[in-house]
Design an enzyme around this catalytic site. Structure first.
Site, PDB file in Angstrom:
ATOM      1  N   ASP A  91      -3.837  -0.672  10.122  1.00  0.00           N
ATOM      2  CA  ASP A  91      -4.976   0.249  10.544  1.00  0.00           C
ATOM      3  C   ASP A  91      -6.179  -0.043   9.777  1.00  0.00           C
ATOM      4  OD1 ASP A  91      -4.673   1.488   8.216  1.00  0.00           O
ATOM      5  OD2 ASP A  91      -4.021   3.402   8.928  1.00  0.00           O
ATOM      6  N   GLU A 148       1.025  -1.211   0.023  1.00  0.00           N
ATOM      7  CA  GLU A 148      -0.108  -0.128   0.052  1.00  0.00           C
ATOM      8  C   GLU A 148       1.105   1.158  -0.119  1.00  0.00           C
ATOM      9  OE1 GLU A 148      -2.186   0.099   3.728  1.00  0.00           O
ATOM     10  OE2 GLU A 148      -2.633   2.345   3.415  1.00  0.00           O
ATOM     11  N   ASP A 158      -7.903   1.709   7.299  1.00  0.00           N
ATOM     12  CA  ASP A 158      -7.677   1.959   5.812  1.00  0.00           C
ATOM     13  C   ASP A 158      -6.967   0.529   5.333  1.00  0.00           C
ATOM     14  OD1 ASP A 158      -8.866   4.165   5.675  1.00  0.00           O
ATOM     15  OD2 ASP A 158      -7.361   5.286   5.278  1.00  0.00           O
ATOM     16  N   ASP A 199      -0.825  -1.226   5.889  1.00  0.00           N
ATOM     17  CA  ASP A 199      -0.744  -0.769   7.128  1.00  0.00           C
ATOM     18  C   ASP A 199      -1.638  -1.399   8.174  1.00  0.00           C
ATOM     19  OD1 ASP A 199       0.766   1.295   6.195  1.00  0.00           O
ATOM     20  OD2 ASP A 199      -0.966   2.869   6.230  1.00  0.00           O
TER      21      ASP A 199
END
Ligand code: 0RA
Length: 659
Positions: A523, A443, A525, A521
């Site tokens: 997280d 990403e 997202d 990541d």
């Protein structure tokens, strides 16, 4: 009836041995075998297996409901993560059997497979994971209590790891009938014993749709609202699969007003079907056998497709609507924008495939074929306006498919002209052996840069992806193939972009890497992007998942330091352990670095924690977890409605991936 059930059991067991005491030993060995190799019986010992315990117990109550003796099932998650399943059926028989030397209840709870076969008079097609029965749940529970309300009396028996703590006891009188099973999963067997509400809720919702008329409630005593009420949901459906399809398509725009729905029985196979077209471009067909989601499809699905294609095609030809068409229509065209649920009950299902969710019984194919044909013909005759709308949609799909082919050919020609080159953003590896090659789909360009520095260039390639890849659920096929990121994935992997027919059977011989690792990541997202990429692979490169080539990288959440001691942590538990070990339990005594994204790690840290095969943990994506991602996705992402997005962020990604 009880008598017959016990006789049947003792008969079966007498065949194994004529000696009674030997029989009891066999029983013990039975449950011990379950504890020795639990995965063989319940699939795995992680999240999935844990939740399957609940399904197994609920299934018994569903069977009682299907036999017509029960209409309410209550599932309660207790504070200590034990589970209670209560039904208002007849209650498990408790009669003592001379030959057996124990109560029927004890037989059901302690003899492997005893649950599935008895009560032959009622219509019983046991669902359950592998139809293993409640005795398996008992074997894998540190504690289990069965309480039976029957013929005015209350009985109970308790067990530990499947072994009775005492004989069955009668403890009082009652006006009710029913069974309550309470169990606590054995922590020495399961890697995790905390239930996820959302997983249980979606299964209970699904069961309510599949078995109309039954009320299933789910209570979570671990969580209260402001008024102190436990988290609670009630699932009930009067219209069955018709409502299921409406639920799936809640956020989609309907093409026709009514859901096409049929409940029938063909050649002794009960078939229920619900079909609805919407304005999207994706196919969402869910199939069930005995309440089990058959992710890998099988004969019932084949029969459905054949019946649908033939019936619609014949109708369209007869009505003259295809006369102007200059190209052919294929099976896929009939399923664009189609949402359907198929549920069949099969007496002796043959399950095949990687996850044993592919139906093999050949006679089921014709039954479903005939059912869909009957239902559709009737509907098309009765609703000529809808019929025209559906056929128009099919023609549109065929037209779009031709346009997509042109676009695809253009892309491929361009690729050939530029020397069949690899994407400019790909940092390839230097060896020449796909079997040991890995490609990381990373990403963002900046994390891509770090990964490029950190990798072992001999066998690890990096392909940075910009932002969120196209949402394939919403996009038209040819738009998918025009997306720069998606073209890059295809060319980097070395597989040609699939045509309609072979998109699900890619030519894997040319695959350039046998490990495709999604690295995002840690997280919200990042998880969202994982779900998107998984959905993409599930829709367009399913073979790759089936072969076991798709993985998710797991970057750490924290780096903790205390003096010379340093440790990466992947969970809250690990973080607390470190604080206890080195900080005397005080958080501020320890230096804590939280990694919100890959970008916060330097190349060396990324290698150490996430990329180095010696140290890292890769999660293999199974066809089941990808299907689940796709399902949640297409059910909930029809439109970007904010609360639904939140749901996905909370629940979708790791919910059903084995950890
Ligand atoms: C077989 C016979 C009878 C009840 C059941 C099975 C039964 C099993 C379970 C498991 C969970 N809940 C259940 N409820 C009922 C009764 C036969 C009779 O009453 O004659």
């Amino acid at each position: 009836m009880n008598q017959e059930f016990i006789d049947e059991n003792s008969r079966n067991r007498a065949q194994n041995s004529n000696d009674y005491s030997a029989n009891s030993i066999t029983v013990l060995e039975g449950l011990e075998a379950v504890r020795k190799r639990p995965a063989m019986y319940i699939g795995d010992i992680g999240m999935k297996g844990l939740h399957h315990l609940v399904y197994e117990v609920v299934d018994n109550s569903i069977d009682e409901a299907m036999a017509g003796y029960c209409d309410t099932i209550d599932v309660i998650i207790r504070n200590d993560n034990s589970i209670s399943v209560r039904d208002n059926g007849r209650g498990i028989p408790v009669d003592h059997h001379e030959k057996e030397g124990k109560s029927a209840l004890e037989v059901v709870m302690t003899v492997l497979h005893a649950g599935g076969k008895f009560d032959k008079d009622s219509y019983k097609v046991s669902g359950g994971l592998h139809g293993v029965g409640v005795s398996c749940v008992n074997a894998l529970s540190s504690y289990l209590k069965a309480e039976v309300h029957r013929k005015g009396k209350i009985y109970f028996q308790e067990y530990s790891t499947g072994i009775p703590k005492s004989d069955i006891q009668q403890v009082g009188t009652t006006d009710l009938t029913g069974t309550i099973v309470t169990f606590k999963a054995d922590e020495s067997i399961f890697t995790q014993v905390e239930y996820k509400y959302s997983i249980l809720a979606s299964r209970m919702r699904e069961l309510a749709f599949l078995n109309r008329g039954i009320t299933i409630t789910l209570t979570d005593e671990r969580e209260q609202d402001e008024e102190g009420n436990n988290k609670f949901e009630k699932f009930h459906s009067e219209r069955g699969l018709e409502e299921f399809v409406e639920f799936i398509d809640e956020t989609r725009e309907k093409l026709t007003e009514k859901v096409i729905h049929i409940t029938t029985e063909k050649n002794d196979v009960p078939v229920e079907l619900a079909i609805q077209y919407n304005t999207s471009f994706s196919e969402n067909v869910y199939s069930y056998v005995n309440n089990i989601n058959t992710i890998e499809g099988g004969t019932h699905l084949t029969g459905f497709r054949r019946g649908l294609t033939r019936t619609l095609k014949t109708f369209a030809e007869k009505s003259g609507m295809l006369s102007k068409l200059k190209f052919d229509i294929n099976g896929d065209d009939f399923r664009e924008g189609l949402t359907a649920v198929i549920s069949v009950k099969v007496q002796e299902p043959q399950f095949e495939g990687q996850t044993k969710t592919k139906l093999g019984n050949s006679d089921v194919s014709l039954a479903v074929d005939q059912a869909v044909s009957t239902a559709l013909n009737y509907y098309l005759e009765e609703n000529p306006r809808d019929a025209k709308i559906i056929v128009d949609k099919v023609i549109l799909a065929a037209t779009a498919r031709h346009a997509a082919r042109k676009a695809r050919e253009l892309v491929q020609r361009k690729t050939v002209m530029t020397g069949g080159g690899l994407p400019g953003k790909l940092s390839d590896c230097s060896d020449k052996d796909p079997a040991s090659y890995e490609v990381f789909l990373v990403e963002g360009d900046s994390a891509g840069g770090t990964a490029k520095q950190g990798r072992n260039r001999r066998f690890q390639a990096i392909l940075p992806l910009r932002g969120k890849i196209l949402n394939v659920e919403k996009a038209l096929q040819h738009r998918v193939f025009e997306s720069e990121e998606i073209k890059n994935i295809f060319t980097a992997l070395g597989v040609t972009i699939g045509t309609e027919e072979d998109s699900k059977a890619l030519n894997l011989a040319k695959l350039r890497y046998h490990k495709v690792v999604i690295m995002t990541d840690a997280d919200v997202d990042g998880r969202h992007i994982n779900t998107l990429i998984m959905t993409f692979f599930f829709r367009f490169m399913r073979e790759l998942i089936v072969e076991g080539y798709l993985y998710i990288a797991t970057p750490p959440l924290y780096l903790l330091k205390k003096g010379k001691n340093e440790r990466y942590c992947w969970s809250e538990q690990q973080r607390m352990d470190f604080i206890r070990e080195f900080g005397g339990g005080k958080e501020d005594a320890v230096h804590i670095q939280r990694y919100k994204g890959l970008g916060e790690m330097n190349a060396e840290q990324l290698w150490d924690t996430t990329m180095n095969p010696e140290e890292r943990t890769l999660r293999q994506i199974t066809i089941e977890s990808a299907a689940e991602a796709d399902r949640v996705f297409s059910m909930l992402m029809g439109d970007d409605v904010p609360p639904r997005r939140e749901f996905i962020e909370e629940n979708a990604t790791y919910a059903n991936i084995d950890v």
